[in-house]
Motif scaffolding. Structure first.
Motif, PDB file in Angstrom:
ATOM      1  N   LEU A 391       0.815  -1.205   0.000  1.00 26.42           N
ATOM      2  CA  LEU A 391       0.000   0.000   0.000  1.00 26.42           C
ATOM      3  C   LEU A 391       0.851   1.258   0.000  1.00 26.42           C
ATOM      4  CD1 LEU A 391      -2.696  -1.144   2.571  1.00 26.42           C
ATOM      5  CD2 LEU A 391      -2.704  -1.388   0.102  1.00 26.42           C
ATOM      6  N   ALA A 392       1.968   1.219   0.722  1.00 27.07           N
ATOM      7  CA  ALA A 392       2.849   2.389   0.786  1.00 27.07           C
ATOM      8  C   ALA A 392       3.406   2.708  -0.594  1.00 27.07           C
ATOM      9  CB  ALA A 392       3.979   2.146   1.781  1.00 27.07           C
ATOM     10  N   LEU A 393       3.870   1.678  -1.302  1.00 26.54           N
ATOM     11  CA  LEU A 393       4.421   1.887  -2.632  1.00 26.54           C
ATOM     12  C   LEU A 393       3.344   2.383  -3.589  1.00 26.54           C
ATOM     13  CD1 LEU A 393       6.736   1.641  -4.648  1.00 26.54           C
ATOM     14  CD2 LEU A 393       6.083  -0.751  -5.009  1.00 26.54           C
ATOM     15  N   ALA A 394       2.144   1.820  -3.490  1.00 28.84           N
ATOM     16  CA  ALA A 394       1.057   2.230  -4.374  1.00 28.84           C
ATOM     17  C   ALA A 394       0.724   3.708  -4.184  1.00 28.84           C
ATOM     18  CB  ALA A 394      -0.180   1.371  -4.118  1.00 28.84           C
ATOM     19  N   VAL A 395       0.619   4.128  -2.930  1.00 26.72           N
ATOM     20  CA  VAL A 395       0.303   5.533  -2.653  1.00 26.72           C
ATOM     21  C   VAL A 395       1.447   6.432  -3.095  1.00 26.72           C
ATOM     22  CG1 VAL A 395      -0.135   7.201  -0.813  1.00 26.72           C
ATOM     23  CG2 VAL A 395      -1.272   4.982  -0.781  1.00 26.72           C
ATOM     24  N   LEU A 396       2.681   6.007  -2.826  1.00 25.76           N
ATOM     25  CA  LEU A 396       3.846   6.810  -3.220  1.00 25.76           C
ATOM     26  C   LEU A 396       3.900   6.988  -4.732  1.00 25.76           C
ATOM     27  CD1 LEU A 396       6.435   8.257  -2.333  1.00 25.76           C
ATOM     28  CD2 LEU A 396       7.639   6.069  -2.537  1.00 25.76           C
ATOM     29  N   VAL A 397       3.693   5.903  -5.472  1.00 28.13           N
ATOM     30  CA  VAL A 397       3.684   5.978  -6.937  1.00 28.13           C
ATOM     31  C   VAL A 397       2.582   6.916  -7.414  1.00 28.13           C
ATOM     32  CG1 VAL A 397       3.203   4.662  -9.035  1.00 28.13           C
ATOM     33  CG2 VAL A 397       4.746   3.727  -7.317  1.00 28.13           C
ATOM     34  N   GLY A 398       1.411   6.788  -6.809  1.00 26.78           N
ATOM     35  CA  GLY A 398       0.298   7.643  -7.194  1.00 26.78           C
ATOM     36  C   GLY A 398       0.560   9.111  -6.946  1.00 26.78           C
ATOM     37  N   VAL A 399       1.128   9.417  -5.778  1.00 25.55           N
ATOM     38  CA  VAL A 399       1.423  10.816  -5.439  1.00 25.55           C
ATOM     39  C   VAL A 399       2.470  11.388  -6.391  1.00 25.55           C
ATOM     40  CG1 VAL A 399       2.435  12.324  -3.691  1.00 25.55           C
ATOM     41  CG2 VAL A 399       0.756  10.605  -3.023  1.00 25.55           C
ATOM     42  N   ILE A 400       3.511  10.609  -6.690  1.00 28.11           N
ATOM     43  CA  ILE A 400       4.572  11.090  -7.582  1.00 28.11           C
ATOM     44  C   ILE A 400       4.022  11.373  -8.976  1.00 28.11           C
ATOM     45  CG2 ILE A 400       6.693  10.418  -8.780  1.00 28.11           C
ATOM     46  CD1 ILE A 400       7.539   8.941  -6.241  1.00 28.11           C
ATOM     47  N   ILE A 401       3.240  10.442  -9.507  1.00 26.71           N
ATOM     48  CA  ILE A 401       2.692  10.632 -10.849  1.00 26.71           C
ATOM     49  C   ILE A 401       1.712  11.807 -10.868  1.00 26.71           C
ATOM     50  CG2 ILE A 401       1.245   9.591 -12.629  1.00 26.71           C
ATOM     51  CD1 ILE A 401       2.521   6.942 -11.996  1.00 26.71           C
ATOM     52  N   ALA A 402       0.881  11.907  -9.826  1.00 32.57           N
ATOM     53  CA  ALA A 402      -0.056  13.031  -9.754  1.00 32.57           C
ATOM     54  C   ALA A 402       0.692  14.357  -9.682  1.00 32.57           C
ATOM     55  CB  ALA A 402      -0.973  12.869  -8.541  1.00 32.57           C
ATOM     56  N   ALA A 403       1.798  14.383  -8.933  1.00 33.63           N
ATOM     57  CA  ALA A 403       2.598  15.607  -8.837  1.00 33.63           C
ATOM     58  C   ALA A 403       3.228  15.968 -10.176  1.00 33.63           C
ATOM     59  CB  ALA A 403       3.680  15.428  -7.774  1.00 33.63           C
ATOM     60  N   LEU A 404       3.720  14.949 -10.892  1.00 35.67           N
ATOM     61  CA  LEU A 404       4.320  15.204 -12.207  1.00 35.67           C
ATOM     62  C   LEU A 404       3.277  15.711 -13.199  1.00 35.67           C
ATOM     63  CD1 LEU A 404       6.717  12.124 -12.513  1.00 35.67           C
ATOM     64  CD2 LEU A 404       7.342  14.502 -12.064  1.00 35.67           C
ATOM     65  N   VAL A 405       2.090  15.119 -13.144  1.00 28.72           N
ATOM     66  CA  VAL A 405       1.017  15.569 -14.027  1.00 28.72           C
ATOM     67  C   VAL A 405       0.630  17.012 -13.699  1.00 28.72           C
ATOM     68  CG1 VAL A 405      -1.413  15.239 -14.632  1.00 28.72           C
ATOM     69  CG2 VAL A 405       0.111  13.261 -14.452  1.00 28.72           C
TER      70      VAL A 405
END
Length: 525
Positions: A391-405
């Motif tokens: 779950l930690a990795l999933a949220v981290l990946v999501g936050v990073i991609i959302a920030a890049l977008v």
């Protein structure tokens, strides 16, 4: 007293009957989950049960969210799989008891990290998690909860790869599961005086017991009998090598625990229309993990499924969590024989309904209205959660991609309105944020060679955000100066002027209209 124990906040309306019944329902639902997660990590079932008791009682009393349930979780158990593999690679002859001691010290260190995060008020960082990430996390967790029930439809759920039930055994199990789902679905429409989950469990138990129906029970998974956990110090060599080996796993456990707990807190906040305290919850989770390590527990965090069972049963106070933890320990110490006879079909049906209730069905309705980037982030987080159970990795990946977008979208929004006044001075009026992502587009707005000898760059409708923007301004003004041209930068904050290397020569600032903002701020609430 009132600020710490909402249970004794007499301004809060507490339905003690609902709180007690909800707590009993949660306690029963916690048992198979705690046992299953302990087995996933390769540990004794009692380590999961003791963790559920310690985590539950501490967070129920001191946590930041009344009604939220904590215990041994699959997200934390998966982390221990890596620790177990590392220990076995270092010492192939290591025993389960020795491995368990390393698990305890890992949990204790994770608790310390979580408490530090709480005292540093890092819990508010969860505000940075965008809604598509939360949707993806919740949907992924719902799928995991549902998929974790599929082994119950096998001949032996404790053996991986066991064949599926067939014939009469399968039909009976399916019938009991379906009846459980039907009771949970219809009872709230008839009355809200009794928790539907507990009613379903009692009805199925009565049918199986009085009609002598042969079906799998909690006792078929593992024995839940035990005594009161005796505190002890983990029996491991306390050396730097040991610390360096377990510290990475402790950090992951702490991160996974905090992310899952604080996301669960936010979800319960939305359901109840109230607001929990994230930093208080982080401290409570940390202290609970520390005690769990000393009291023979595998640690854990908030449990979305059990929390939703509790909230959907009508609980809104701390009493239900306290009752659940105490009842769980009583079951382990004195009622194991009864609990072990509970049909797994009832608990399976209960958890399937939890999965259905957890899933954000509204996310499907908003797909057409959501930006494609948000839909992509939501789906990606869901897939990572389901496939990796991290779950930690999933949220981290999501936050990073959302920030890049977000950075990409904002980079395209910078604009420059150009005009030449009656004195021949060219004005560039900048709109949109100037930051690392928009510097290239910003530079393309200027025609340095063709511009007149004097220009004004006005940031009244813009913001200089970071050091990349500052460096871009430095280089831009230097290029104008090499051609003997004068540049006036207007409406820059004092922070920007201090950082510009040639500020005294080129800046013409209207102090009265300068925005009072900072390029880089150390303040974080």
């Amino acid at each position: 007293m009132q600020k710490i124990f909402n249970l004794f906040d007499f301004k809060q309306k507490v339905d003690y009957k609902i709180e007690v019944l909800s707590g009993l329902t949660v306690a029963i639902a916690l048992i198979p989950e705690a046992v299953a997660f302990a087995l996933i990590a390769g540990l004794s079932p009692l380590t999961g049960l003791y963790a559920a008791f310690i985590m539950g009682i501490i967070t129920a009393i001191f946590g930041g969210r009344p009604g939220m349930i904590s215990g041994a979780t699959g997200a934390v158990a998966v982390v221990f799989l890596g620790l177990v593999e590392t220990l076995k690679s270092m010492n192939p002859d290591i025993t389960i008891d020795e491995i368990t001691q390393y698990v305890f010290i890992t949990v204790i260190l994770a608790g310390i990290i979580q408490m530090i995060a709480g005292f540093l008020k890092l819990g508010k960082l969860m505000r940075l998690v965008p809604q598509p990430v939360i949707f993806g996390f919740v949907n992924g967790l719902a799928i995991i909860i549902f998929m974790s029930q599929l082994p119950q439809f096998t001949v032996d759920s404790t053996v991986k790869g066991s064949p599926w039930m067939q014939g009469e055994q399968l039909y009976m199990f399916l019938g009991l599961v379906a009846l459980t789902i039907l009771i949970i679905w219809t009872l709230p429409k008839l009355t809200k005086a009794f928790p539907p989950g507990l009613a379903a469990i009692l009805v199925i138990f009565g049918l199986v017991y009085f009609f002598g129906i042969e079906t799998s029970t909690v006792g078929d998974i593992a024995s839940v009998s035990g005594g009161f956990p005796i505190p002890s110090v983990p029996d491991i060599p306390f050396t730097i090598d040991t610390l360096l080996m377990v510290l990475p796993y402790s950090a992951i456990v702490a991160g996974v625990g905090l992310i899952e707990s604080l996301l669960t807190l936010n979800i319960i906040d939305e359901i109840t229309g109230t607001r929990g305290k994230s930093n208080k919850e982080a401290i409570a989770q940390g202290s609970a993990n520390i005690l769990s390590g000393f009291f023979l527990g595998m640690g854990g965090c908030a449990m979305l499924g059990q929390s939703l069972i509790n909230i959907s049963s009508g609980s809104r106070a701390r009493l239900s969590g306290i009752i659940a933890a105490i009842a769980l320990l009583i079951f382990v110490m004195y009622g194991a024989n009864i609990i072990e006879q509970l049909p797994m079909a009832a608990l399976t049906g209960l958890m399937i309904m939890v999965a259905v209730g957890t899933f954000e069905w509204a996310s499907f309705k908003t797909l057409r209205r959501m930006p494609k980037s948000d839909v992509m982030v939501m789906i990606l987080v869901t897939v990572v959660t389901v496939l990796l159970h991290n779950l930690a990795l999933a949220v981290l990946v999501g936050v990073i991609i959302a920030a890049l977008v977000f950075a990409w979208d904002n980079a395209k929004r910078i604009r420059a309105r150009k005009r030449i006044d009656e004195n021949g001075v060219k004005h560039y009026e900048i709109y949109g944020p100037l930051f690392f992502g928009s510097t290239t587009i910003f530079n393309s707005k200027f025609d340095i060679k063709s511009d007149p000898d004097e220009i004004v760059i006005d940031f009244h409708e813009s913001r200089v955000v970071d050091m990349s923007a500052i460096e871009t301004l430095n280089k831009l003004t230097e290029r104008y100066q090499k051609l003997g041209k004068t540049v006036h930068l207007k409406h820059l904050s004092p922070d920007c002027r201090k950082l510009l290397k040639n500020a005294d020569e080129i800046i013409d600032v209207n102090i009265l209209e300068d925005p009072n903002y900072k390029v880089i701020s150390d303040d974080f609430d």
